[in-house]
Write an enzyme that holds these catalytic residues in place. Structure first.
Site, PDB file in Angstrom:
ATOM      1  N   GLU A 111     -41.177  31.611  10.672  1.00  0.00           N
ATOM      2  CA  GLU A 111     -41.914  31.134   8.942  1.00  0.00           C
ATOM      3  C   GLU A 111     -43.020  30.560   9.249  1.00  0.00           C
ATOM      4  O   GLU A 111     -42.886  30.087   9.845  1.00  0.00           O
ATOM      5  CB  GLU A 111     -40.674  30.189   8.705  1.00  0.00           C
ATOM      6  CG  GLU A 111     -41.458  29.732   7.086  1.00  0.00           C
ATOM      7  CD  GLU A 111     -40.672  29.298   5.895  1.00  0.00           C
ATOM      8  OE1 GLU A 111     -39.115  29.458   6.231  1.00  0.00           O
ATOM      9  OE2 GLU A 111     -40.592  28.231   5.428  1.00  0.00           O
ATOM     10  N   GLU A 163     -46.743  24.178   0.852  1.00  0.00           N
ATOM     11  CA  GLU A 163     -45.712  23.314  -0.239  1.00  0.00           C
ATOM     12  C   GLU A 163     -46.181  22.237  -0.298  1.00  0.00           C
ATOM     13  O   GLU A 163     -46.862  21.429   0.190  1.00  0.00           O
ATOM     14  CB  GLU A 163     -44.395  22.993   0.889  1.00  0.00           C
ATOM     15  CG  GLU A 163     -43.784  24.584   1.538  1.00  0.00           C
ATOM     16  CD  GLU A 163     -42.883  24.273   1.938  1.00  0.00           C
ATOM     17  OE1 GLU A 163     -41.747  24.788   0.833  1.00  0.00           O
ATOM     18  OE2 GLU A 163     -42.592  23.690   3.106  1.00  0.00           O
TER      19      GLU A 163
END
Length: 348
Positions: A146, A151
């Site tokens: 990933e 974020e």
């Protein structure tokens, strides 16, 4: 002539290739209105069945619910406080949002990925710009990897997080590799979030400044480097969950939107110049240091500034070679040139 060419090439900032070395291969400029272009994006909903693995509080909806649309030159993803039942598990949740993906419509192995966005705000918000493997060559998460380009969690709104996840390195076993930086309010100020992904390195940037870089540590070991298969892009706002909801959800902030001005994907042009630039990219090893680091590559004869994560200049004349860091306090340090971060290491 050859020597002159090499010297000219070395005048580039080598950790972030200029536009001349990247060719645009895919983009969405959102210069239309209505649904997101279905030749590029799909609405991802199936993970509602298992709360997306993060105990998230929202149901992601299909396009008919209009939690994502395009207007005024931007993609809009909207999280709302509203009841909505997901047919898959029959569960009604009190929040809705959208998660759009380029899977099987935009999939790449290596390249530069750039997104200009304005983030939502408020406790409980958890927006992300990220990438997942399309084919999961090495197995389910985290075995196939990933890449988290951005974020942000609403209870700590000024911090931007960039991370990788692999079988060997992920937060579930406390081996996470990544970095966090503080920026001007991303809910009020547009920022550019980007990733440069090569065969042996991934480097994350915020507004052109390097946030985190990770080198391929071993050949033929997918547990530490699964990043040799095609990945796709994801854009979403999660609500609550194991991280986003760590300090609860403030229902008074809804609805909240993430606006995306553009998404652009570049591939490296095949040229001798580009290969020389790539080969000489500034590198600092090891990434996690105790006594010293070795600085190699970069611009010939150029001195860099050593700057702490707090923005304090430790030294203004660092050059290639071995650098003694034994006396430095623990923390993240950057090598900078012209105000741009071009390499980093962690003093343990």
């Amino acid at each position: 002539m050859k020597r002159f060419l090499l010297l000219a090439i070395s005048c580039f900032i080598l950790s972030s290739l200029h536009a001349e070395e990247w060719g645009l291969v895919w983009s969405d400029e959102f210069d239309y209105s209505g649904e997101p272009d279905n030749s590029k994006w799909s609405f991802d909903t199936q993970g509602n069945d298992w709360d997306w693995g993060n105990n998230e509080a929202q149901n992601y909806t299909p396009k008919e619910n209009r939690n994502a649309w395009v207007e005024n030159g931007n993609l809009v993803i909207e999280a709302r406080k509203e009841s909505w039942r997901w047919w898959g598990d029959g569960e009604t949740k009190q929040y809705t949002s959208a998660r759009i993906i380029s899977k099987n419509k935009g999939d790449w192995t290596y390249g530069k990925f750039e997104v200009r966005a304005l983030l939502p705000k408020g406790r409980g918000m958890w927006p992300a710009i990220w990438m997942l493997p399309t084919d999961e060559v090495y197995g389910g998460w985290p075995k196939s990897g990933e890449l988290d380009i951005m974020e942000n969690v609403g209870f700590d709104p000024l911090k931007i997080h960039c991370n990788i996840h692999t079988e060997a390195y992920h937060h579930s076993i406390n081996t996470n590799k990544g970095n966090t930086v503080t920026t001007s309010n991303p809910a009020e100020n547009w920022h550019i979030y980007s990733l440069e992904w090569f065969e042996d390195n991934v480097t994350f940037y915020l507004d052109g400044n390097m946030v985190f870089s990770f080198d391929k540590e071993q050949d033929n070991n997918s547990a530490v480097w699964p990043f040799d298969q095609r990945f796709h892009l994801l854009l979403n706002i999660a609500v609550g969950g194991g991280w986003g909801g760590e300090q609860g959800i403030d229902d008074s902030v809804f609805p909240q939107r993430m606006l995306v001005d553009y998404v652009r994907v570049y591939e490296q042009q095949n040229s001798t110049e580009t290969e020389l630039i790539r080969a000489n990219r500034l590198k600092v090893t090891p990434s996690f240091a105790t006594e010293s680091v070795n600085i190699c590559g970069g611009e010939e004869g150029v001195e860099y500034q050593l700057v702490s994560i707090q923005g304090v200049t430790v030294s203004s004349n660092v050059s290639a070679g071995t650098l003694d860091v034994s006396s430095l306090p623990k923390g993240i340090y950057y090598l900078c040139k012209d105000g741009k971060r071009v390499a980093s290491f962690l003093k343990k």
